[in-house]
Every structure is written in C-alpha cells, then in structure tokens.
Design a protein around this motif. Structure first.
Motif, PDB file in Angstrom:
ATOM      1  N   VAL A 185       0.909  -1.618   0.084  1.00 16.26           N
ATOM      2  CA  VAL A 185      -0.376   0.261   0.009  1.00 16.26           C
ATOM      3  C   VAL A 185       0.892   1.502   0.199  1.00 16.26           C
ATOM      4  CG1 VAL A 185      -2.137   1.127   1.388  1.00 16.26           C
ATOM      5  CG2 VAL A 185      -1.474  -1.357   1.316  1.00 16.26           C
ATOM      6  N   GLY A 186       0.493   1.924  -1.516  1.00 14.85           N
ATOM      7  CA  GLY A 186       1.539   3.103  -0.836  1.00 14.85           C
ATOM      8  C   GLY A 186       2.422   3.119  -1.964  1.00 14.85           C
ATOM      9  N   ALA A 187       2.495   3.650  -3.079  1.00 20.73           N
ATOM     10  CA  ALA A 187       4.071   3.414  -4.252  1.00 20.73           C
ATOM     11  C   ALA A 187       4.874   4.470  -4.348  1.00 20.73           C
ATOM     12  CB  ALA A 187       3.029   4.004  -5.930  1.00 20.73           C
ATOM     13  N   GLY A 188       5.230   5.458  -3.151  1.00 22.42           N
ATOM     14  CA  GLY A 188       5.767   6.394  -3.625  1.00 22.42           C
ATOM     15  C   GLY A 188       7.558   5.864  -3.213  1.00 22.42           C
ATOM     16  N   THR A 189       8.305   6.836  -2.389  1.00 26.47           N
ATOM     17  CA  THR A 189      10.186   5.954  -2.457  1.00 26.47           C
ATOM     18  C   THR A 189       9.638   4.069  -2.610  1.00 26.47           C
ATOM     19  OG1 THR A 189      10.572   8.075  -2.338  1.00 26.47           O
ATOM     20  CG2 THR A 189      12.036   6.479  -1.654  1.00 26.47           C
ATOM     21  N   MET A 190       9.275   4.384  -0.987  1.00 23.98           N
ATOM     22  CA  MET A 190       9.685   2.819  -0.122  1.00 23.98           C
ATOM     23  C   MET A 190       8.794   2.120  -1.043  1.00 23.98           C
ATOM     24  SD  MET A 190      12.130   3.542   1.196  1.00 23.98           S
ATOM     25  CE  MET A 190      12.325   1.532   2.427  1.00 23.98           C
ATOM     26  N   GLY A 191       7.507   1.946  -1.503  1.00 23.41           N
ATOM     27  CA  GLY A 191       6.697   0.913  -2.275  1.00 23.41           C
ATOM     28  C   GLY A 191       7.078   0.559  -3.267  1.00 23.41           C
TER      29      GLY A 191
ATOM     30  N   LEU B 142      -1.047  -0.591  -4.718  1.00 23.60           N
ATOM     31  CA  LEU B 142      -2.329   0.423  -3.933  1.00 23.60           C
ATOM     32  C   LEU B 142      -1.646   0.979  -3.328  1.00 23.60           C
ATOM     33  CD1 LEU B 142      -5.711  -1.052  -2.697  1.00 23.60           C
ATOM     34  CD2 LEU B 142      -4.832   1.427  -1.444  1.00 23.60           C
TER      35      LEU B 142
ATOM     36  N   TYR C  79      -9.345  -1.457  -2.925  1.00 25.02           N
ATOM     37  CA  TYR C  79      -8.552  -2.626  -1.377  1.00 25.02           C
ATOM     38  C   TYR C  79      -9.109  -3.652  -1.850  1.00 25.02           C
ATOM     39  CZ  TYR C  79      -6.854   0.490   1.770  1.00 25.02           C
ATOM     40  OH  TYR C  79      -5.635   1.614   2.261  1.00 25.02           O
TER      41      TYR C  79
ATOM     42  N   PHE D 154       1.980   7.580   3.770  1.00 27.33           N
ATOM     43  CA  PHE D 154       2.872   8.370   4.473  1.00 27.33           C
ATOM     44  C   PHE D 154       3.710   8.131   6.396  1.00 27.33           C
ATOM     45  CE2 PHE D 154       0.344  10.943   1.373  1.00 27.33           C
ATOM     46  CZ  PHE D 154       1.132  11.159   0.943  1.00 27.33           C
ATOM     47  N   GLU D 155       4.457   8.442   6.392  1.00 25.14           N
ATOM     48  CA  GLU D 155       4.707   8.716   8.190  1.00 25.14           C
ATOM     49  C   GLU D 155       4.067   8.924   8.912  1.00 25.14           C
ATOM     50  OE1 GLU D 155       6.625   6.222   8.849  1.00 25.14           O
ATOM     51  OE2 GLU D 155       7.940   6.582  10.637  1.00 25.14           O
TER      52      GLU D 155
ATOM     53  N   VAL E  85      -5.454   2.993   6.909  1.00 24.35           N
ATOM     54  CA  VAL E  85      -4.879   2.219   6.552  1.00 24.35           C
ATOM     55  C   VAL E  85      -5.146   0.828   7.174  1.00 24.35           C
ATOM     56  CG1 VAL E  85      -3.388   1.294   5.240  1.00 24.35           C
ATOM     57  CG2 VAL E  85      -3.353   3.827   4.889  1.00 24.35           C
TER      58      VAL E  85
ATOM     59  N   HIS F 281      11.028  -3.074   8.333  1.00 22.76           N
ATOM     60  CA  HIS F 281      11.707  -1.612   7.835  1.00 22.76           C
ATOM     61  C   HIS F 281      12.598  -2.076   6.675  1.00 22.76           C
ATOM     62  CE1 HIS F 281      14.192   1.305   9.680  1.00 22.76           C
ATOM     63  NE2 HIS F 281      13.334   1.697   8.633  1.00 22.76           N
ATOM     64  N   PHE F 282      12.149  -1.974   5.761  1.00 19.79           N
ATOM     65  CA  PHE F 282      13.145  -2.327   4.199  1.00 19.79           C
ATOM     66  C   PHE F 282      13.710  -0.527   4.543  1.00 19.79           C
ATOM     67  CE2 PHE F 282       9.628  -4.883   2.990  1.00 19.79           C
ATOM     68  CZ  PHE F 282      10.647  -5.420   2.281  1.00 19.79           C
TER      69      PHE F 282
ATOM     70  N   SER G  18      16.136   2.444   2.488  1.00 16.64           N
ATOM     71  CA  SER G  18      16.050   3.423   0.981  1.00 16.64           C
ATOM     72  C   SER G  18      17.494   2.947  -0.206  1.00 16.64           C
ATOM     73  CB  SER G  18      15.904   4.604   1.168  1.00 16.64           C
ATOM     74  OG  SER G  18      15.764   4.989  -0.364  1.00 16.64           O
TER      75      SER G  18
END
Ligand code: 3HC
Ligand code: NAI
Length: 701
Positions: A300-306, A323, A368, A382-383, A391, A431-432, A434
């Motif tokens: 869930v979340g397709a940003g930097t980490m997703g 997603l 979903y 987001f953090e 979520v 916790h991946f 970057s």
C-alpha cells in the motif's frame, strides 16, 4: 560415534564423512578419517578407498568454529589427514556429490582420483573469511586447472560448477546423478587397470608466461582489495606454486595462512559469516515453526519505498499488487519501477525480456478489493499515525483471515499500529532501507503481540527476497536508527566544537565507512532528521541537541534534492562540494554559543562517532530490543555502510577493548562538561557495558 562412517563394498572401502550440517573438517572428523584409512590399509581384502560426504555436502571445509581454538591445530590436523591420504598405498578416490569447499576441496586434491556429479559447487572460499587456503589448495589447484582459473577462484572465493572443469585434471570423471556408485565402479577400474597412485603434487604448473601473468594479477588485486590483506597474500601463495618446489610452496602457504588468521580483518569476516546465520535464529521461535504460505503480496503506497518493496517481490517471482490512494502517484510509482528495470536491463544485469516478465507480476490498483486475498500486505504510506490508522483499519476490515499485515514505518510504534486492528497477532514491522530494491537489510520489528509464526514466516520471506532479516523489538528508531541518532548528535557537536563537515566525513570514511554523516544526511534529506528532532524537542525536552543541522534546514538546505545542505551540489551531480556559506553559518553559531573552536583529531572524531553507536547499542541489547550483539553488527554492516573489515560497531568495541573504550568515553565526558551546549551525559556508560567490563568480557563473548 565416529564422524567418519566406514563400510566395505567388495574390495572397496567407503569412508563417509558425517558431521552435519556440512561435514566441516573438525578434530573428530579428521581423526575419524585417519582411523578409517588405517583400517582400510590394514585390511588385505580392501584394494581401494572411496571418500564421500553424507547429507548436503562433500565437505564445507575446515570447521570454522574451531578457528583460534586448540582443536584447530590438534593432530591429526588437516595437513596430516591429506598427507595420509596422498601417501596411502591403496588408491583413494574422492566422490564429490555437492559442495566441496575450502579444506573439503583440498582434501579431494590430496586423493589420487576425483569423481564429481554435475552441479557440484567447487570453491576455495577462504579469502571471504580473510584467510587463504591453508591445506595445500594454493599449491595443488594451479597444478590441475589453468593458472588463471585457479588464481581467480582463490582470490575471489567464488564457487564454480563441477562441469566447468571438463577437460582439466581436477576431475577424472564428471557424472550425471548419483556419484557414489560411479566412484566405486571407478575405484574397481583403478585396481583392475592398475592406474596407480598419481599425486597432484608431482604435476607442474603450466603457463606460457607465469611471471608476467602474476604481476598483472598483483596489480589488479592490489587495486581492488583495498582494506583486506588476504587477496594479495593469495596471489603470493599461488605465485609460490610456480616458483618453488611443492614442499617449499606449502611452507609459504602455511606462513600466509597463520598470519592472516590472526588479523582483525579475518576476525571481522568470520564474525559476519556467523552473525548473518545467527540472525535467523530466534530463541523462543523453534526452527520447525509451521510457516504461513506466501504466494501473493500487496503493497500500500507507491512512493519511494512502496515501489522498491514491490520490486523485491517481483524479482523473487511473487505476484504483488500495488495500491495507491492517488492515481497520479500510482502512475508515477509504476513508471519509476519500469524505468528502474529498463536501466538494469541496459546495464546487462537482467535480460531485456525480464523487464516485461517482472512488470507483469506487478499489478497497480486503487481498490482494496484487489488486495484482499494477498498473503502479506506491506503498508508504505506517509509516516503519519492518523494515515497509518486509516490504512490499518481498512486492512483489518478487508484482508483475508491469516494474512500478515506489515508496516514499513521507520519511527512509529508498531504496537500502536497493531492496536488499530482486531488481529494484532498478525501485525509486524518490516523496515526496509532505501533504495528498498537494493539495500540488503530488513529490520523485522516484532510487536508485543506478533505471533511466532508471523515472525518466522516474515524471516523466511526476507531470505526469499534476498534480504538479511534481523529482528528488532519495538522502540523509537528500532535498532539502526536509534543508534544512528546518537552518532548524528556527536557529529553535530563536533561541528560546534571546531570541526568542519568535510573533516568529520573524511575521518570516518578513511576508517572505511561508505559515507560520512554529513554526506549521508545530504543524501537522505536533512529534513528527515529535522522532522524527527522537532518531535523530540516536544517529547524529550531533557535531551540536548547540537543545533547546526536545524539552522541548515531553516535555510531550506535539505541536501542533494535541493542542491545544497552541509555541502553544495552542481545541478545533476552528486559530488559534495565544501560551501563557504556553511562555514560562515557554523562560525556564527559557535560565536553565539561562546565556543572558541579547537582542532579535533581524526582519532577523536572516529571514536566519538563509533562509541556513541556502541553505548546506545549496549542499551538496546540490555533492553532486549536486539537479541544479540552480532545482530546489531549485521544491521550496521548491511544497512549503514559500516566497513565490513571492521565487523560492525560492537565487534569494533570488543577489539578496541571495553576498558579502553570506557576510558575514552570518560575523556569525552570531561571535555563535553567544559563545552558550552556540551552533553556529558551522552558518555555515561550503559550499565551493560560496565557489567561486561567488570566480568572481563566483550559484547560477543
Ligand atoms: N565450518 C563450520 N560450520 C559451517 C561451515 C564450516 N566450514 N560452513 C557452513 N557451516 C555451517 C553454518 O554456520 C550453518 O550453521 P547453522 O545451521 O548452525 O547456522 C550451516 O553450516 C549451514 O550453512 P549455510 O546456512 O551457509 O547453508 P548453505 O547450504 O546455504 O551453504 C555452504 C552451505 C556453501 C557450505 C556455506 O555454508 C559456505 O559457504 N560455508 C563456508 C565454507 C567455507 O568458507 N569454507 C572454508 C573454510 S576455511 C578452510 O577450509 C581452511 C582450510 O583452507 C585450511
Ligand atoms: P512517499 O511519500 O514517497 O510515499 C508514500 C506514498 O503513499 C505516496 O505515494 C502516497 O500517495 C501514498 N499514500 C498516502 N496515503 C495513502 C493511503 N491512505 N492509501 C494508499 N496510499 C497512500 O513516502 P516513503 O518515503 O515511500 O515512505 C513510506 C513509508 O516508509 C513511511 O512510513 C516511511 O517512514 C517509511 N520509510 C521510508 C524510508 C525512506 O528512506 N524514504 C526508509 C524506511 C522507511
């Protein structure tokens, strides 16, 4: 019971090495082999001997656990075993069905004949442990395979499949399938055809220009080995196989081995070898805990980490649905993934057709409904706790029973996140680091209610997606970031006291760190730490902070992404350039605090940074957040650019000596007490540190 099983098949005696897991050639096994050989020798009905290995390996080599213990050298040592085999008056045939590494291969090279099955992994990997093959490998291998091939294997330690040795003298036969019957048949042929007792030591190294080649090898290896002495010593040992008679070459090899095994670099590499394997073991979670099947995943979340996380699944062949709440972000995220794969294909690291294959495993969605059947879902939004709450409440509602609900949060409380659901036992932190598709570390955060099978499944999944999973308990920053905060604080204090960002970075980079604290912060974004500090100022008003980093951020200098931070950056380039604006800012700040700058030595810089890590690491260990000191080291080696040849902060402290370390900390505390804005309390030794000191122990004892 002997670790060498003895049986007879007609006129052939079969000795089976049986020391699980990989038939490490420890003292008991060595003794067992020699006793079995004696028995075969004394038995007139035996005409030939086959040596093989039970289980998954012929032999993984010397038993690394014995290094630096009396057992390692106890007779019969490996040299004696190999000499006995070579001198046997009955032919000895090695039957290599799988891994033959290090001492295992050296033992096979002492045999008169060698038979392997295809696919067997052949290597002299000693260099990866900071040593060189010490039982004849550097002298015998170049006598049976081309010099270049032998040298490459010895200097890199990389395994080579048995079939690649076709046409060399390493193997007399390479067979498909079961090697033991083939070896027994071969042994009978040796007897009937009177093939004799050929010895590798009697062969000569053949090469048209060995000295020229060796000089080329020296130059190349010197340039790449940098912090490690072993590769160059490997070249020298191989050179001895060319220039010296066999026995002299063996002596030269032995001397190199004995020197290297004492080096801190070798200790560090062995620590890393065992540390990585120890990390997978969780004392209260048995190895045979039934795992939940993981066939599909969702992010869930397709940003930097997703995006990076999704790539890990696709790389491992696991279909993953991504997603997003925002269509634009979804398209952007998927676009970045595609570009990443295309770039990798351009560099030749994956095949062009793999781009589409992997993209086909990644399904974008905004609904979903499309993720409800996933076996694991990883949240990377987001953090921000309220966003995580939305979520996780939704995941609780839609995900199938038994799905693992993971959060990639880097700072938030996993137990609080778990409490947003009615199934906290299924919730865990993953916790991946970057970039998530590149960095090997995965901190796996075990919540108070995380079920054991969820933890075991996630650890296993980490290995499947080629990550090093290390367990952390719940605390602010988990293991890695909680420690790095203390390191960053010291870096900041040193600027206040008189150092420049360049000096601090250079000092720790000289020690071997991939990147000093200020270059690192500019890369990660100075705003990330600023955001955390602002939270700290509210939550922990008692904790002091150096303030230069805040002032840098107040100028909008967030690092590379804004073209300026502790350094400045030319457009499109990543080189950190010293910036007089920063020097002026620091000078003005010192003046404000009433600090007269002093000169800091590199030694002070390095030790303040590392001991800040260690002292916090000791607290983390004592609180049970980390299970063992080596877990902390593995986190730092695989996620924070800590130099491999130093073994991680906790091993560094052990090697420095805890007594010496506490003395230095006292020195640092005294100086901090005299420095405006200084924080002597940062140097109060953790209780565990004092306890170990009293017991005369180290963190890794
Ligand atoms: N001695 C003692 N234990 C060993 C060992 C060795 N040489 N090699 C592996 N092990 C242990 C591991 O610690 C692990 O133990 P654990 O289950 O308690 O954690 C177990 O065997 C299985 O190891 P892996 O998880 O790595 O299993 P894999 O199947 O993935 O790999 C392997 C097997 C390819 C043999 C791999 O373990 C390996 O590369 N081992 C190192 C081999 C090596 O470096 N040999 C050289 C030793 S030095 C030497 O021989 C000196 C001589 O020249 C004088
Ligand atoms: P990001 O801002 O790049 O991406 C977050 C994405 O989540 C955005 O694309 C956004 O549209 C999406 N999103 C927000 N709310 C959503 C919702 N309700 N449903 C679906 N999608 C939603 O953030 P980044 O950097 O990828 O961070 C994500 C998480 O990973 C955070 O928890 C962060 O702390 C953590 N993390 C970040 C690291 C980093 O270096 N960036 C490192 C380790 C962890």
């Amino acid at each position: 019971m002997s670790q060498a099983r003895y049986e007879q098949q007609g006129e052939v005696a079969v000795i089976t090495m049986d020391n699980p897991p990989v038939n490490g050639l420890g003292f008991e096994l060595r003794r067992g082999i020699v006793e079995s050989l004696m028995r075969a020798k004394a038995d007139d009905s035996v005409k030939a001997v086959v040596i093989t290995g039970a289980g998954r390996a012929f032999s993984g080599g010397a038993d690394i656990r014995e290094f630096n213990t009396p057992k390692a050298l106890a007779e019969p040592n490996l040299h004696t075993v190999i000499r006995e085999i070579e001198a046997s008056n009955k032919p000895v045939i090695a039957a290599v069905h799988s891994v033959a590494m290090g001492g295992g291969l050296e033992l096979a090279l002492g045999c008169h004949f060698r038979i392997a099955s295809t696919g067997a992994q052949i290597a002299l990997p000693e260099v990866k442990l900071g040593i060189l093959p010490g039982a004849g490998g550097t002298q015998r291998l170049p006598r049976v395979v081309p010099l270049e091939m032998a040298l490459n294997m010895i200097v890199t330690g990389e395994p080579v499949k048995s079939e690649k040795f076709k046409g060399t003298r390493l193997f007399d036969e390479i067979v498909e399938g079961d090697v033991l019957p083939a070896a027994i048949a071969f042994a009978r042929k040796v007897v009937t055809d009177k093939l004799g007792l050929p010895k590798v030591r009697d062969l000569k190294v053949v090469h048209p220009n060995p000295q020229g080649y060796l000089q080329f090898a020296r130059n190349t290896v010197r340039a790449v080995a940098r912090n490690f002495p072993a590769p160059l010593r490997c070249v020298e040992a191989v050179a001895a196989s060319v220039s010296m008679p066999f026995e002299e070459g063996i002596k030269a090899e032995r001397a190199g081995f004995l020197d290297l095994v004492q080096t801190p670099e070798s200790r560090a590499l062995r620590h890393a070898f065992f540390g990585e394997r120890a990390a997978a073991k969780i004392p209260d979670v048995p190895a045979d805990t039934p795992l939940r099947p993981i066939e599909t995943a969702a992010v869930v979340g397709a940003g930097t980490m997703g995006g990076g996380i999704a790539m890990n699944f696709a790389n491992a062949g696991i279909p993953v649905t991504v997603l997003e709440a925002n269509k634009e972000a979804l398209d952007r995220g998927i676009g970045i993934i595609r570009r990443n794969y295309e770039n990798t294909a351009k560099k030749g690291r994956i095949k062009p057709e793999d781009v589409e294959k992997r993209m086909a495993l990644i399904r974008p969605t905004m609904s979903y409904d499309d993720i409800r059947n996933a076996d694991i879902v990883i949240e990377a939004v987001f953090e921000d706790m309220p966003v995580k709450e939305t979520v996780f409440k939704k995941l609780n509602e839609v995900m199938k029973a038994g799905a693992i609900l993971a959060s990639n949060t880097s700072t938030l409380d996993v137990d609080k996140i778990a409490a947003f659901t009615k199934r906290p036992q299924d919730v865990i932190g993953t916790h991946f680091f970057s970039p998530a598709n590149v960095m090997r570390l995965l901190e796996i955060v075990r919540g108070a209610k995380t079920a054991k099978d969820v933890l075991a499944t996630t650890m296993k999944l980490a290995a499947r997606i080629r990550k090093l999973g290390v367990v952390s308990g719940v605390c602010d920053g988990f293991i890695g970031n909680r420690m790095i905060e203390q390191y960053s604080r010291q870096a900041g204090y040193m600027l206040e006291e008189g150092a420049t960002p360049q000096q601090v970075d250079r000092a720790i980079e000289k020690l071997g760190f991939a990147m000093g604290p200020f270059r690192m912060s500019d890369l990660a974004g100075n705003d990330v730490g600023w955001y955390i500090r602002k939270r700290r100022y509210v939550e922990r008003p008692d904790m002091k902070y150096p303030k230069i980093a805040d002032k840098i951020c107040e100028l909008g200098r967030f690092g590379q992404k804004t073209g300026a931070g502790f350094y400045r950056y030319e457009p499109g380039k990543r080189d950190a350039i010293a910036d007089p604006v920063v020097d002026e800012l620091i000078a003005a700040h010192r003046k404000e605090l009433g600090i007269t700058p002093r000169k800091l030595t590199d030694d002070e810089i390095v030790h303040r940074l590392i001991f800040a890590l260690v002292n916090e690491g000791a607290k983390i260990l004592e609180e049970g957040i980390a299970m063992r000191a080596s877990d902390i080291d593995m986190i730092y080696l695989s996620g924070y650019g800590f130099p491999l040849h130093r073994g991680g902060p906790m091993l560094y402290a052990d090697m420095y000596g805890l007594y010496n370390m506490v003395n230095r900390m006292n020195e640092f505390a005294a100086r901090a007490a005299q420095t405006p804005n200084g924080d002597p309390s940062a140097w109060t030794p953790a209780p565990l540190l004092l306890k170990l000191l009293e017991q005369g122990k180290g963190f890794n004892d």
